[in-house]
Scaffold this motif. Structure first.
Motif, PDB file in Angstrom:
ATOM      1  N   ASN A 129     -31.617 -17.880  27.293  1.00  0.00           N
ATOM      2  CA  ASN A 129     -32.786 -18.492  27.917  1.00  0.00           C
ATOM      3  C   ASN A 129     -32.410 -18.903  29.338  1.00  0.00           C
ATOM      4  N   ASP A 130     -33.367 -19.460  30.053  1.00  0.00           N
ATOM      5  CA  ASP A 130     -33.130 -19.827  31.448  1.00  0.00           C
ATOM      6  C   ASP A 130     -31.982 -20.814  31.615  1.00  0.00           C
ATOM      7  N   ASP A 131     -31.868 -21.796  30.729  1.00  0.00           N
ATOM      8  CA  ASP A 131     -30.802 -22.792  30.844  1.00  0.00           C
ATOM      9  C   ASP A 131     -29.426 -22.163  30.683  1.00  0.00           C
ATOM     10  N   LEU A 154     -28.628 -18.978  31.173  1.00  0.00           N
ATOM     11  CA  LEU A 154     -28.384 -18.079  32.300  1.00  0.00           C
ATOM     12  C   LEU A 154     -28.073 -18.849  33.579  1.00  0.00           C
ATOM     13  N   LYS A 155     -28.726 -19.971  33.817  1.00  0.00           N
ATOM     14  CA  LYS A 155     -28.425 -20.802  34.991  1.00  0.00           C
ATOM     15  C   LYS A 155     -27.004 -21.348  34.917  1.00  0.00           C
ATOM     16  N   ALA A 156     -26.602 -21.818  33.737  1.00  0.00           N
ATOM     17  CA  ALA A 156     -25.242 -22.338  33.570  1.00  0.00           C
ATOM     18  C   ALA A 156     -24.213 -21.235  33.784  1.00  0.00           C
ATOM     19  N   ALA A 192     -24.585 -18.505  35.649  1.00  0.00           N
ATOM     20  CA  ALA A 192     -24.571 -18.196  37.081  1.00  0.00           C
ATOM     21  C   ALA A 192     -23.774 -19.245  37.852  1.00  0.00           C
ATOM     22  N   ARG A 193     -23.939 -20.506  37.504  1.00  0.00           N
ATOM     23  CA  ARG A 193     -23.195 -21.582  38.153  1.00  0.00           C
ATOM     24  C   ARG A 193     -21.699 -21.412  37.932  1.00  0.00           C
ATOM     25  N   GLN A 194     -21.287 -21.113  36.697  1.00  0.00           N
ATOM     26  CA  GLN A 194     -19.868 -20.889  36.393  1.00  0.00           C
ATOM     27  C   GLN A 194     -19.325 -19.702  37.170  1.00  0.00           C
TER      28      GLN A 194
END
Length: 48
Positions: free
Chosen positions: A31-33, A35-37, A39-41
């Motif tokens: 989910n978006d959460d 995938l965002k995490a 990408a941040r890593q």
């Protein structure tokens, strides 16, 4: 899921590559959460 960032370096150095970052999600849908995490890593591990 695994990924690696590549970016054009300044000057004649060519392309630079960050490390491969891997995450495993076995008990949830992507989910978006998540995938965002990820990408941040990926950005943090690359020192970008």
């Amino acid at each position: 899921m695994s990924a690696r960032l590549r970016w054009k370096a300044d000057g004649a150095a060519g392309w630079r590559s960050g490390p491969v970052v891997t995450t495993v999600v076995s008990d949830a849908a992507l989910n978006d959460d998540i995938l965002k995490a990820f990408a941040r890593q990926l950005v943090e591990a690359s020192g970008f």
